[in-house]
Every structure is written in structure tokens, then in C-alpha cells.
Motif scaffolding. Structure first.
Motif, PDB file in Angstrom:
ATOM      1  N   GLN A   6     -26.970 -46.044   0.139  1.00 43.52           N
ATOM      2  CA  GLN A   6     -26.256 -46.073   0.651  1.00 43.52           C
ATOM      3  C   GLN A   6     -27.472 -45.063   2.263  1.00 43.52           C
ATOM      4  N   ASN A   7     -26.118 -44.930   2.859  1.00 44.99           N
ATOM      5  CA  ASN A   7     -26.549 -44.129   3.882  1.00 44.99           C
ATOM      6  C   ASN A   7     -25.139 -43.946   5.263  1.00 44.99           C
ATOM      7  N   PRO A   8     -25.791 -41.950   6.081  1.00 38.60           N
ATOM      8  CA  PRO A   8     -26.348 -41.930   5.280  1.00 38.60           C
ATOM      9  C   PRO A   8     -26.439 -40.614   3.888  1.00 38.60           C
ATOM     10  N   ARG A   9     -27.425 -39.779   3.668  1.00 37.22           N
ATOM     11  CA  ARG A   9     -27.113 -39.159   2.864  1.00 37.22           C
ATOM     12  C   ARG A   9     -26.628 -37.625   3.021  1.00 37.22           C
ATOM     13  N   TYR A  10     -26.323 -37.652   4.066  1.00 34.27           N
ATOM     14  CA  TYR A  10     -26.378 -36.178   4.395  1.00 34.27           C
ATOM     15  C   TYR A  10     -25.552 -36.254   5.616  1.00 34.27           C
ATOM     16  N   LEU A  11     -23.902 -35.934   5.731  1.00 36.23           N
ATOM     17  CA  LEU A  11     -23.756 -36.119   7.298  1.00 36.23           C
ATOM     18  C   LEU A  11     -22.538 -35.048   7.559  1.00 36.23           C
ATOM     19  N   ILE A  12     -22.557 -34.171   8.380  1.00 34.06           N
ATOM     20  CA  ILE A  12     -21.756 -33.766   9.045  1.00 34.06           C
ATOM     21  C   ILE A  12     -21.301 -33.733  10.391  1.00 34.06           C
ATOM     22  N   THR A  13     -20.145 -33.793  10.398  1.00 35.49           N
ATOM     23  CA  THR A  13     -19.034 -34.060  11.118  1.00 35.49           C
ATOM     24  C   THR A  13     -17.775 -33.605  11.946  1.00 35.49           C
ATOM     25  N   VAL A  14     -17.114 -33.713  12.370  1.00 36.79           N
ATOM     26  CA  VAL A  14     -15.687 -33.048  13.112  1.00 36.79           C
ATOM     27  C   VAL A  14     -14.263 -33.919  12.594  1.00 36.79           C
ATOM     28  N   THR A  15     -13.769 -32.972  12.866  1.00 36.50           N
ATOM     29  CA  THR A  15     -12.397 -33.898  12.388  1.00 36.50           C
ATOM     30  C   THR A  15     -12.102 -34.786  13.243  1.00 36.50           C
ATOM     31  N   GLY A  16     -11.710 -36.199  13.249  1.00 33.66           N
ATOM     32  CA  GLY A  16     -11.012 -37.612  13.961  1.00 33.66           C
ATOM     33  C   GLY A  16     -12.583 -38.087  14.842  1.00 33.66           C
ATOM     34  N   LYS A  17     -13.641 -37.998  14.272  1.00 29.84           N
ATOM     35  CA  LYS A  17     -14.525 -38.469  15.153  1.00 29.84           C
ATOM     36  C   LYS A  17     -15.001 -39.729  13.676  1.00 29.84           C
ATOM     37  N   LYS A  18     -15.046 -40.793  14.108  1.00 29.87           N
ATOM     38  CA  LYS A  18     -15.213 -42.484  12.912  1.00 29.87           C
ATOM     39  C   LYS A  18     -16.058 -42.183  12.389  1.00 29.87           C
ATOM     40  N   LEU A  19     -16.316 -42.831  11.414  1.00 29.44           N
ATOM     41  CA  LEU A  19     -17.956 -42.654  10.841  1.00 29.44           C
ATOM     42  C   LEU A  19     -17.428 -44.038   9.923  1.00 29.44           C
ATOM     43  N   THR A  20     -19.202 -44.417   9.522  1.00 35.99           N
ATOM     44  CA  THR A  20     -18.775 -45.594   8.696  1.00 35.99           C
ATOM     45  C   THR A  20     -19.657 -44.851   7.425  1.00 35.99           C
ATOM     46  N   VAL A  21     -19.717 -44.995   6.520  1.00 42.25           N
ATOM     47  CA  VAL A  21     -21.271 -45.275   5.728  1.00 42.25           C
ATOM     48  C   VAL A  21     -20.768 -46.727   4.815  1.00 42.25           C
ATOM     49  N   THR A  22     -22.481 -46.349   4.555  1.00 37.29           N
ATOM     50  CA  THR A  22     -23.197 -48.640   4.729  1.00 37.29           C
ATOM     51  C   THR A  22     -23.780 -48.299   2.703  1.00 37.29           C
ATOM     52  N   CYS A  23     -23.682 -49.309   2.793  1.00 34.90           N
ATOM     53  CA  CYS A  23     -23.891 -49.423   1.022  1.00 34.90           C
ATOM     54  C   CYS A  23     -24.181 -50.798   0.816  1.00 34.90           C
ATOM     55  N   SER A  24     -25.688 -50.614  -0.177  1.00 33.08           N
ATOM     56  CA  SER A  24     -26.327 -51.911   0.345  1.00 33.08           C
ATOM     57  C   SER A  24     -27.020 -52.109  -1.568  1.00 33.08           C
ATOM     58  N   GLN A  25     -26.749 -53.820  -2.123  1.00 28.37           N
ATOM     59  CA  GLN A  25     -27.290 -54.029  -2.868  1.00 28.37           C
ATOM     60  C   GLN A  25     -28.449 -55.138  -3.032  1.00 28.37           C
ATOM     61  N   ASN A  26     -28.976 -54.841  -3.927  1.00 29.71           N
ATOM     62  CA  ASN A  26     -29.700 -56.268  -3.521  1.00 29.71           C
ATOM     63  C   ASN A  26     -29.842 -56.880  -4.850  1.00 29.71           C
ATOM     64  N   MET A  27     -29.102 -56.682  -5.518  1.00 35.53           N
ATOM     65  CA  MET A  27     -29.004 -57.593  -6.923  1.00 35.53           C
ATOM     66  C   MET A  27     -27.840 -58.258  -7.597  1.00 35.53           C
ATOM     67  N   ASN A  28     -27.427 -59.391  -5.828  1.00 36.65           N
ATOM     68  CA  ASN A  28     -26.547 -59.964  -6.134  1.00 36.65           C
ATOM     69  C   ASN A  28     -25.226 -60.238  -6.644  1.00 36.65           C
ATOM     70  N   HIS A  29     -25.407 -58.448  -6.698  1.00 40.47           N
ATOM     71  CA  HIS A  29     -23.905 -58.028  -7.482  1.00 40.47           C
ATOM     72  C   HIS A  29     -22.547 -58.850  -6.854  1.00 40.47           C
ATOM     73  N   GLU A  30     -21.403 -58.894  -7.495  1.00 38.59           N
ATOM     74  CA  GLU A  30     -19.984 -59.874  -7.195  1.00 38.59           C
ATOM     75  C   GLU A  30     -19.195 -58.527  -6.751  1.00 38.59           C
ATOM     76  N   TYR A  31     -19.542 -57.301  -7.550  1.00 39.49           N
ATOM     77  CA  TYR A  31     -18.414 -56.542  -7.673  1.00 39.49           C
ATOM     78  C   TYR A  31     -18.475 -55.485  -7.032  1.00 39.49           C
ATOM     79  N   MET A  32     -18.531 -54.452  -6.504  1.00 41.92           N
ATOM     80  CA  MET A  32     -18.597 -53.121  -5.602  1.00 41.92           C
ATOM     81  C   MET A  32     -17.710 -52.270  -5.437  1.00 41.92           C
ATOM     82  N   SER A  33     -17.679 -50.956  -4.818  1.00 39.35           N
ATOM     83  CA  SER A  33     -16.711 -50.158  -5.482  1.00 39.35           C
ATOM     84  C   SER A  33     -17.280 -48.561  -4.728  1.00 39.35           C
ATOM     85  N   TRP A  34     -16.292 -48.078  -4.548  1.00 36.40           N
ATOM     86  CA  TRP A  34     -16.615 -46.670  -3.209  1.00 36.40           C
ATOM     87  C   TRP A  34     -16.234 -45.870  -4.541  1.00 36.40           C
ATOM     88  N   TYR A  35     -16.304 -44.343  -4.693  1.00 33.41           N
ATOM     89  CA  TYR A  35     -15.433 -43.254  -5.389  1.00 33.41           C
ATOM     90  C   TYR A  35     -16.123 -42.399  -4.537  1.00 33.41           C
TER      91      TYR A  35
END
Lengths: 114, 113
Positions: A6-35
Motif C-alpha cells: 500500500q502507498n502512501p503509508r502516511y498521509l495528511i491532507t486537507v478537506t476536498g483534495k482528491k487522493l488515491t491510496v494504491t494497493c498492489s499484490q503479487n500473488m495473482n489473487h482474484e479477490y481484493m478488498s479495502w477496510y
């Protein structure tokens, strides 16, 4: 090494500023989820994906978007972050074909929205 | 809502067995019991899971009662590195075949020297 990154590990941002948290796996898994994890509430599922181009809402999807264009990647998008989205976020993956497949978790992304 | 009930916290002496109880009295016949642990705020780590039979792996043993209403996770020789929050989870089949874990607040296990 099998892992969920996952990236970034830590982020401080302000209200309304769009952001994306990336997630990548190298196990060829079909199922992925966010908590998200908040004190006193445990882990709650935001979105999940059974395979490429297949995504669905979890228990707390409001304010979030996801996409699954490639098998290995499952980014979490906050279009207009608000302070109530301050939380610790985890991405997880597993083999969908196995009905008892264990979930592999990333190390977490701590997000603070001011 | 979580389908499991666990003690909030427990202590264990290093080198001794840690026995972590879990109640899941409303579990359905095809729902599995999973155990994960979380060290500090790291990503949860899978430990073991079971349906009816007792299970053992290199990390722990899982004892499930015959009526499946409760289970116990056993760490046979606890070390300081086993200090963590342990989650007992019932895996339900959610909408769209979602493999859904219902997380509670877990048991905070402190292994003492």
C-alpha cells in the motif's frame, strides 16, 4: 516475497483534495478488498472486488471509489476527503477460488484529513 | 455487528500456553471460524481457521466445541512477540459471494517476561 503493498503509508491532507491510496499484490489473487479501522469500531469493509472489472460495495462505501482494471491493483479513491475519513486503511487479497482462502493484508495507510 | 464475543484483554507468562476463548453462539452450520492477530497497527495476520474439527498449524491450535458455539485459540509456548490483539471472526457469505469477515474488537494479549 508474497505481499500486499500500500502507498502512501502516511498521509495528511486537507478537506476536498482528491487522493488515491494504491494497493498492489503479487500473488495473482482474484479477490481484493479495502477496510478501514477506527478505534472502538474494528475493521469495516469499504469495497471489494471478486476479479478484474468486478467491484462491489462493502459496509461503509460512502465517500469512496475503487477500480480494478488489472488483477494486481486495487486503488482506493477519495474524491473529496472529509475529516470523518481520517482512519487507518488496509487493503487485503485472497484466492477467490478457494472458499476458505486466508486474507493477506497490507501494512496499512494512515490518513489524516484536516 | 460482530458475531463473536471475546475478553477485552488477557495476560500470559512467556513460555506458557496462551488460551484465548471466543463465543460464537449464533454461528451457522456452514460458517467458518477464523483467527487473525494484529501487532500494534500493522496489517492483520492470518493464524488459523476451522469449521468443525480441531485444527493445528505451526502457529497455533484451534479447538472448536462440538456444538460449535465457542472455540479456543491456543498458542502453545507464548513469546513476547505474540503480544498482539487477537481477533476471532466468523466468516459469513455476503452479497455477491463476498467472503465477508465480521470483525469485533478482539482480545489484547500481553505476554509478560
Amino acid at each position: 516475497e508474497a505481499q500486499v503493498t500500500q502507498n502512501p503509508r502516511y498521509l495528511i491532507t486537507v478537506t476536498g483534495k482528491k487522493l488515491t491510496v494504491t494497493c498492489s499484490q503479487n500473488m495473482n489473487h482474484e479477490y481484493m478488498s479495502w477496510y478501514r479501522q477506527d478505534p472502538g469500531l474494528g475493521l469495516r469493509q469499504i469495497y471489494y472486488s471478486m476479479n478484474v472489472e468486478v467491484t462491489d460495495k462493502g459496509d461503509v462505501p460512502e465517500g469512496y471509489k475503487v477500480s480494478r482494471k488489472e488483477k494486481r491493483n486495487f486503488p482506493l479513491i477519495l474524491e473529496s476527503p472529509s475529516p470523518n475519513q481520517t482512519s487507518l486503511y488496509f487493503c487485503a487479497s485472497s484466492l477467490a477460488g478457494s472458499s476458505t482462502g486466508e486474507l493477506f493484508f497490507g501494512e496499512g495507510s494512515r490518513l489524516t484529513v484536516l | 455487528d460482530a458475531k463473536t464475543t471475546q475478553p477485552t484483554s488477557m495476560d500470559c507468562a512467556e513460555g506458557r500456553a496462551a488460551n484465548l476463548p471466543c463465543n460464537h453462539s449464533t454461528i451457522s452450520g456452514n460458517e467458518y471460524v477464523y483467527w487473525y492477530r494484529q501487532i500494534h497497527s500493522q496489517g492483520p495476520q492470518y493464524i488459523i481457521h476451522g469449521l468443525k474439527n480441531n485444527e493445528t498449524n505451526e502457529m497455533a491450535s484451534l479447538i472448536i466445541t462440538e456444538d460449535r458455539k465457542s472455540s479456543t485459540l491456543i498458542l502453545p509456548h507464548a513469546t513476547l512477540r505474540d503480544t498482539a490483539v487477537y481477533y476471532c471472526i466468523v466468516r459469513v457469505r455476503g452479497a455477491g459471494n463476498n467472503r465477508k469477515l465480521i470483525w469485533g474488537l478482539g482480545t489484547s494479549l500481553a505476554v509478560n517476561p
